[in-house]
Design an enzyme around this catalytic site. Structure first.
Site, PDB file in Angstrom:
ATOM      1  CE  LYS A  19      26.054  25.505  33.836  1.00 49.34           C
ATOM      2  NZ  LYS A  19      26.641  24.268  34.933  1.00 49.34           N
ATOM      3  CB  THR A 191      30.067   6.379  29.237  1.00 49.91           C
ATOM      4  OG1 THR A 191      29.478   4.900  29.285  1.00 49.91           O
ATOM      5  CG2 THR A 191      30.867   6.398  27.994  1.00 49.91           C
ATOM      6  N   PRO A 193      28.732   7.983  34.444  1.00 50.02           N
ATOM      7  CG  PRO A 193      30.805   9.002  35.709  1.00 50.02           C
ATOM      8  CD  PRO A 193      30.319   7.848  34.737  1.00 50.02           C
ATOM      9  CB  CYS A 384      38.341  50.575  41.599  1.00 44.94           C
ATOM     10  SG  CYS A 384      36.617  51.256  42.111  1.00 44.94           S
ATOM     11  CG  LEU A 385      41.300  49.915  47.289  1.00 48.07           C
ATOM     12  CD1 LEU A 385      40.434  50.824  48.149  1.00 48.07           C
ATOM     13  CD2 LEU A 385      41.230  48.485  48.043  1.00 48.07           C
ATOM     14  CG  HIS A 510      36.084  48.372  37.844  1.00 46.40           C
ATOM     15  ND1 HIS A 510      36.822  47.235  38.397  1.00 46.40           N
ATOM     16  CD2 HIS A 510      35.417  49.082  38.634  1.00 46.40           C
ATOM     17  CE1 HIS A 510      36.445  47.828  39.890  1.00 46.40           C
ATOM     18  NE2 HIS A 510      35.821  48.698  40.058  1.00 46.40           N
ATOM     19  CD  GLU A 512      38.509  45.945  35.838  1.00 50.94           C
ATOM     20  OE1 GLU A 512      38.908  46.795  35.449  1.00 50.94           O
ATOM     21  OE2 GLU A 512      38.332  45.602  37.067  1.00 50.94           O
TER      22      GLU A 512
HETATM   23  N1  GLN Z   1      36.315  50.192  48.269  1.00 53.50           N
HETATM   24  C1  GLN Z   1      36.309  51.014  47.217  1.00 53.50           C
HETATM   25  C2  GLN Z   1      35.005  52.086  47.028  1.00 53.50           C
HETATM   26  O1  GLN Z   1      34.023  51.322  47.331  1.00 53.50           O
HETATM   27  C3  GLN Z   1      36.644  50.771  45.777  1.00 53.50           C
HETATM   28  C4  GLN Z   1      35.747  49.822  45.352  1.00 53.50           C
HETATM   29  C5  GLN Z   1      36.733  49.168  44.195  1.00 53.50           C
HETATM   30  O2  GLN Z   1      37.828  48.935  43.947  1.00 53.50           O
HETATM   31  N2  GLN Z   1      35.803  48.333  43.353  1.00 53.50           N
HETATM   32  O3  GLN Z   1      35.025  53.006  46.769  1.00 53.50           O
END
Ligand code: GLN
Length: 536
Positions: A19, A191, A193, A384-385, A510, A512
């Site tokens: 969707k 058809t 469903p 991040c992590l 992030h 992304e």
């Molecule tokens: N766990 C880590 C923190 O809270 C990284 C979080 C993450 O990668 N979005 O700081």
């Protein structure tokens, strides 16, 4: 004053029909004809937001500029439309009830009995119209999560029924996305469903205006006519949506089927401007005709489920097209790598991305992967992590702080190189309490990121609790881990780099989330380029 038009997208027969992609594709076509469009997702579950959901449950949690933790479909909306979404674009049953209960506690219902109809439905209708009333949009598309007939989506369906009645047929329409299964034993498309799910919708008082039919095989005109007759829609409102090799083909497929034209017609929007999909099609052309190929490792602990890293995978698609390259992403489970097998596991990679994540599971594998990339000049991007793991790896293996760790993983470490901020220490609630949303970051002039972004100040989205510990900054910098991006307000470190490495960048935010088809993220573009350099 122009009236905002509302389009509702419901789903029948089965979940996972896409969707979100249909909504985003229609929005793209309408936008390409000059309309201001936004898309909203209503999720029928009780969680207030998906922030507390495990990625295995519901895929990635997408974060908006205003710090809302939202459904991953909002990522598709932004990637297709290239316009930001916000908290108003994602509403859950939990949030609806929370708001109604808070109003009840404040006495706002003046002694009335508070009920699903009208109080919950009124709240839903209000949330649907917030975006329309802002004056920023000509058309609001609202995707109703779940499948018609589900107990939990009933209040949403009732709200759509009421709104359609209040707004009138020229201002609101319902698109029902359904499945036409193929029975190979019979060699036939079926058809029934769809007829049943349209009937279920009808029992709630809603007549579908347009049917979008997911199918693995072409629908004949005869079959379309039959669907039209038995589902009570016009023939031209039966739209085939055949499996596509990429989600980015869907707008063009919907254009060929005339989904935008039939929609505009029903809403009495009769603009005849041809949709301008020039940039979109240029992207598709580059995406489908790569001149080279790179393979990038994605190290994470949710790799079994592709949806867990949706935005990262899409950012690679955008960056690959920008570089006219095919990016093969090889998923590597962080729990399966260790010092003994690392060179075997990472063999043949041109670059390595260490993914975001929470909790202790798999982190030693991530740290090993960072070490391998650092020691072998393999382009590295830590998100991040992943960035936090890079700081820990450097502290342990270069600074010699053997027990360096994040206090998320080891609260008793004597070297908390990743730490909790003072104001985070007393937080006991889990939902919505991280550092969320868009934050400014100043970049150091002499750095890779400055060149990559081509600017001294950037805005990027965050979702984390723990932070680079500034107590270790001087020692880490002296040892060669440069700090190249800092939050101007708080002094928090947002980016680390190794200047002597071909490409070693860790970012606390992030990137992304902000990559779109027409605006591929510069960091991903540069990272893919670095992978290509490595491949030579
Ligand atoms: N766990 C880590 C923190 O809270 C990284 C979080 C993450 O990668 N979005 O700081």
């Amino acid at each position: 004053m122009t009236t905002t038009k509302y389009i509702f997208v419901t789903g029948g027969v089965s979940s996972s029909l896409g969707k979100g992609i249909i909504a985003a594709s229609l929005a793209k076509l309408l936008q390409a004809r000059g309309y201001r469009v936004t898309i909203q997702k209503l999720d029928p579950y009780i969680n207030v937001d998906p922030g507390t959901l495990n990625p295995y449950e519901h895929g990635e949690c997408y974060v908006t500029d205003d710090g809302a933790e939202t459904d991953l479909d909002l990522g598709h909306y932004e990637r297709f439309l290239n316009t930001p979404t916000s908290q108003a674009n994602n509403v859950t049953t939990g949030r609806i009830y929370q708001s109604v209960i808070e109003k009840e506690r404040r006495g706002e219902f003046l002694g009335k009995t508070v009920q699903v109809v009208p109080h919950i439905t009124n709240e839903i209708k209000e949330r649907i119209q917030i975006l329309g009333k802002s004056g920023d949009y000509d058309i609001v598309i609202t995707e109703i999560g779940g499948t018609v007939g589900d107990i939990e989506s009933l209040p949403y369906i009732e709200s759509v029924r009421q709104l359609k009645w209040e707004l009138g047929d020229d201002n609101a329409l319902v698109i029902h996305l359904t499945l036409i299964p193929y029975l190979s034993a019979a060699g036939e498309l079926k058809t029934k469903p769809t007829q049943h799910s349209v009937k279920t919708l009808m029992e709630s008082g809603i007549k579908a205006d347009i049917l979008v039919c997911r199918t693995e095989h072409e629908l004949s005109q005869d079959l379309k006519n039959k669907l039209a007759l038995f589902c009570n829609v016009q023939k031209e409102a039966v739209i085939q949506s055949i499996d596509a090799s990429t989600i980015y083909d869907v707008p063009n497929l919907m254009l060929e089927e005339g989904l935008d034209v039939v929609t505009l017609h029903k809403l009495k929007l009769l603009n005849t401007v041809e949709p301008n999909l020039k940039e979109w099609n240029e992207f598709l052309d580059r995406h489908k005709n790569p001149k080279a190929e790179v393979t990038i490792g994605l190290v994470g602990k949710y790799v079994e489920l592709q949806d867990s890293y949706k935005s990262i995978l899409e950012a690679f698609t955008h960056a690959g097209a920008e570089n006219e390259m095919k990016v093969n992403v090889r998923s590597i489970h962080s729990e399966h790598i260790n010092a003994a097998n690392i060179s075997e596991e990472l063999k043949g990679l041109n670059a390595l991305l260490v993914a975001p994540g929470f909790g202790e599971r798999g982190i030693e594998g991530k740290i090993e992967a960072v070490r391998y990339a650092r020691e072998n000049n393999l382009p590295f991007l830590g998100i991040c992590l992943g960035m936090q793991m890079a700081v820990i790896e450097y502290s342990r293996n270069v600074l010699g702080l053997k027990d360096a760790n994040s206090i998320e993983m080891d609260p008793d470490t004597s070297n908390p190189v990743i730490n909790l901020m003072e104001d985070q220490k007393n937080i006991t609630e889990m939902g919505g309490t991280m550092r969320l949303g868009s934050w400014k970051c100043d970049l150091i002039k002499d750095s890779k990121v400055y060149d990559v972004y081509g600017s001294g100040t950037i805005d990027e989205r965050h979702r984390h609790r723990y932070e680079y510990n500034n107590k270790y900054k001087e020692a880490l910098e002296e040892a060669g881990l440069a700090t190249t991006g800092v939050n101007p307000k708080t002094g928090l470190v947002e980016i680390v780099e190794i200047p002597t490495h071909p490409f070693f960048v860790g970012v606390q935010y992030h990137p992304e989330y902000k990559s779109t088809v027409v605006n591929p993220h510069p960091l991903f573009v540069a990272f893919v380029k670095a992978a290509y350099e490595q491949s030579k």
